[in-house]
Design a protein around this motif. Structure first.
Motif, PDB file in Angstrom:
ATOM      1  N   ALA A  67       0.832  -1.210   0.000  1.00  0.00           N
ATOM      2  CA  ALA A  67       0.000   0.000   0.000  1.00  0.00           C
ATOM      3  C   ALA A  67       0.862   1.254   0.000  1.00  0.00           C
ATOM      4  O   ALA A  67       0.549   2.231  -0.712  1.00  0.00           O
ATOM      5  N   CYS A  68       1.946   1.260   0.760  1.00  0.00           N
ATOM      6  CA  CYS A  68       2.798   2.452   0.817  1.00  0.00           C
ATOM      7  C   CYS A  68       3.523   2.689  -0.511  1.00  0.00           C
ATOM      8  O   CYS A  68       3.658   3.827  -0.964  1.00  0.00           O
ATOM      9  N   VAL A  69       4.007   1.607  -1.150  1.00  0.00           N
ATOM     10  CA  VAL A  69       4.663   1.761  -2.458  1.00  0.00           C
ATOM     11  C   VAL A  69       3.668   2.258  -3.501  1.00  0.00           C
ATOM     12  O   VAL A  69       3.988   3.134  -4.323  1.00  0.00           O
ATOM     13  N   ALA A  70       2.456   1.732  -3.484  1.00  0.00           N
ATOM     14  CA  ALA A  70       1.430   2.194  -4.427  1.00  0.00           C
ATOM     15  C   ALA A  70       1.074   3.657  -4.184  1.00  0.00           C
ATOM     16  O   ALA A  70       0.913   4.445  -5.134  1.00  0.00           O
ATOM     17  N   LEU A  71       0.957   4.048  -2.908  1.00  0.00           N
ATOM     18  CA  LEU A  71       0.668   5.443  -2.592  1.00  0.00           C
ATOM     19  C   LEU A  71       1.822   6.344  -3.011  1.00  0.00           C
ATOM     20  O   LEU A  71       1.597   7.450  -3.540  1.00  0.00           O
ATOM     21  N   LEU A  72       3.053   5.901  -2.793  1.00  0.00           N
ATOM     22  CA  LEU A  72       4.216   6.684  -3.207  1.00  0.00           C
ATOM     23  C   LEU A  72       4.249   6.858  -4.718  1.00  0.00           C
ATOM     24  O   LEU A  72       4.511   7.958  -5.224  1.00  0.00           O
ATOM     25  N   ARG A  73       3.976   5.801  -5.465  1.00  0.00           N
ATOM     26  CA  ARG A  73       3.972   5.874  -6.929  1.00  0.00           C
ATOM     27  C   ARG A  73       2.905   6.854  -7.432  1.00  0.00           C
ATOM     28  O   ARG A  73       3.163   7.686  -8.312  1.00  0.00           O
ATOM     29  N   ARG A  86      -5.997   8.558  -5.917  1.00  0.00           N
ATOM     30  CA  ARG A  86      -7.338   8.112  -5.564  1.00  0.00           C
ATOM     31  C   ARG A  86      -7.482   8.069  -4.046  1.00  0.00           C
ATOM     32  O   ARG A  86      -6.600   7.565  -3.345  1.00  0.00           O
ATOM     33  N   PRO A  87      -8.589   8.581  -3.520  1.00  0.00           N
ATOM     34  CA  PRO A  87      -8.733   8.653  -2.057  1.00  0.00           C
ATOM     35  C   PRO A  87      -8.625   7.299  -1.368  1.00  0.00           C
ATOM     36  O   PRO A  87      -8.080   7.204  -0.265  1.00  0.00           O
ATOM     37  N   TRP A  88      -9.140   6.244  -1.996  1.00  0.00           N
ATOM     38  CA  TRP A  88      -9.119   4.939  -1.340  1.00  0.00           C
ATOM     39  C   TRP A  88      -7.697   4.438  -1.124  1.00  0.00           C
ATOM     40  O   TRP A  88      -7.445   3.644  -0.199  1.00  0.00           O
ATOM     41  N   LEU A  89      -6.757   4.895  -1.957  1.00  0.00           N
ATOM     42  CA  LEU A  89      -5.384   4.441  -1.809  1.00  0.00           C
ATOM     43  C   LEU A  89      -4.767   4.991  -0.526  1.00  0.00           C
ATOM     44  O   LEU A  89      -4.109   4.263   0.234  1.00  0.00           O
ATOM     45  N   GLY A  90      -4.983   6.289  -0.261  1.00  0.00           N
ATOM     46  CA  GLY A  90      -4.495   6.863   0.985  1.00  0.00           C
ATOM     47  C   GLY A  90      -5.197   6.277   2.197  1.00  0.00           C
ATOM     48  O   GLY A  90      -4.565   6.028   3.240  1.00  0.00           O
ATOM     49  N   THR A  91      -6.508   6.034   2.057  1.00  0.00           N
ATOM     50  CA  THR A  91      -7.253   5.441   3.168  1.00  0.00           C
ATOM     51  C   THR A  91      -6.733   4.046   3.497  1.00  0.00           C
ATOM     52  O   THR A  91      -6.586   3.670   4.668  1.00  0.00           O
TER      53      THR A  91
END
Length: 428
Positions: A67-73, A86-91
């Motif tokens: 999740a953190c790598v996806a949010l960073l990307r 996308r908001p769901w990614l940070g959530t």
């Protein structure tokens, strides 16, 4: 069927901004993806942990890492002007961080008088907070990042104090736990500032590199547009008044012919003379545009290259002997500069004009050449070689250490050698 490119061939074909982008993103993704290995190192250094909860804790660690790598990307993409996160990614990243902290607390239990387990729980909790701050670094301002680092510090100090209270130490060790809490709090703050700051600065540098590349391309396009505007303005200045005169005299001739008055033939002959003069003027403008002057080409090369963000240096002021050599070497400068702008990622270009015995020489050297480039000749260089051969000269090219060199050489004219320059006529 062509063979697939190797990694080195694909890498060498990338521009400098693309390489910097790949290196920066890869480094940040690698650091963020290292979270499971830190978790294993905590297990190896801390013998006191609940073996039944280790596997669920590691599963949450892996999910948290993804999740953190996806949010960073997604954050890097948004920072560089891409689509918003996308908001769901940070959530999802925040929820997994909370889950990681919740699972880490029972995984590393602290018993009465077991002060050594405090460090294990501390690093296990820290493992969930730091990657989240790093992943959110592209999305937050610096002041927000500092507030997040301060919040992580206060959270760590509070968790350490709560753990110390759960241990149930005697009053003589209270000061020791207070010192440990302060130390861990400061360590958390400086680690958060260092990690988040390095992530944010790296992403900011990546944005600067891409912005410079876009500016370089834009300046090159503006230089081409400015040259087109100059040519169109010259044609307008030459042709505008002449066509107005032709229109007026044609109308006058038509009116005289309609009324049967003399003078229509004379007016039409005047229109023909004006048209012939206009044709000669247009040919002069086109000839001036197509011909090349070495001094003008050197000045134009300096302007175009600098507009494209390329540091340009011109050495020598020797004037080639003969008009034929002047024009041939001017074409060499024009073709070389065109290749530098279009086919390289150059940052520097050196143009040297000098005399070599009985010849005039122009040498253009630039960097930013792909490692797989060879000193071959494209269609432009073939045409330039033919032009130089027509003037009795020669063209040489070389590639060395990611640099490309073009050497154009034209000998001085001999009295017994007729000029190869075509004679321009102004006939209609």
């Amino acid at each position: 069927m062509s063979r697939p490119r190797t990694f080195l061939e694909s890498w060498s074909r990338r521009s400098a901004p693309e390489r910097f982008d790949t290196y920066t993103r890869g480094s940040l993704y690698f650091l963020s993806a290292f979270e499971p290995f830190f978790a294993l190192s905590i297990l190896g250094a801390e013998p006191t942990f609940d073996r039944d909860l280790v596997l669920p804790w590691l599963v949450v660690v892996v999910a948290h890492t993804i999740a953190c790598v996806a949010l960073l990307r997604a954050g890097i993409s948004q920072f560089l002007g891409g689509p918003p996160v996308r908001p769901w990614l940070g959530t999802a990243a925040v929820v997994l961080t909370v889950a990681l902290v919740v699972v880490a607390v029972p995984t590393f239990p602290v018993g009465d008088g077991d002060e050594g387990a405090v460090a294990g729980r501390f690093f296990a909790v820290l493992l969930g907070v730091m990657p989240l701050l790093a992943a959110a670094s592209p999305l937050l301002l610096f002041r927000h990042l500092l507030l997040a680092a301060l919040g992580a510090t206060l959270f760590t100090v509070g968790a350490t104090v709560a753990t110390a209270a759960a241990v149930g130490t005697d009053p003589s060790r209270t000061s020791t736990f207070a010192g440990v809490a302060v130390f861990m709090g400061l360590a958390t703050f400086f680690m958060a500032v260092g990690i988040v700051g390095s992530y944010r600065v790296s992403i900011w540098m990546l944005g600067v590199v891409w912005e410079q590349d876009r500016t370089r391309v834009l300046h090159a396009r503006l230089a081409v547009a400015e040259e087109r505007l100059r040519f169109s303005r010259d044609l307008h200045d030459v042709f505008g008044r002449t066509l107005s005169v032709v229109a007026v005299k044609s109308e006058l001739a038509a009116e005289l012919a309609a009324r049967g008055r003399p003078g229509a033939e004379e007016q039409m002959l005047e229109v023909r003379r004006i048209a012939q003069d206009a044709l000669r003027e247009v040919r002069a403008v086109v000839a001036g545009y197509r011909s090349a002057d070495l001094g003008a080409e050197l000045a134009g090369a300096r302007s175009v290259l600098r507009s494209a963000g390329i540091t340009t240096t011109v050495h020598g002021d020797e004037t080639p002997v003969g008009q034929e050599a002047q024009e041939a070497l001017a074409w060499a400068v024009r073709e070389a500069v065109t290749n530098v702008v279009r086919h390289s990622t150059a940052t520097t270009c050196v143009i040297t004009v000098h005399r070599d015995g009985g010849s005039s020489v122009v040498e253009v050297v630039n960097d930013g050449v792909p490692a797989t480039a060879r000193a071959g000749r494209g269609s432009g260089l073939v045409g330039l070689a033919e032009r130089l051969e027509g003037a009795g000269g020669a063209l040489e090219t070389w590639v060395d250490d990611r640099r490309f060199g073009l050497v154009a050489r034209v000998p001085d004219p001999r009295p017994d050698r007729p000029s190869t320059q075509p004679e321009r006529t102004a006939s209609a």
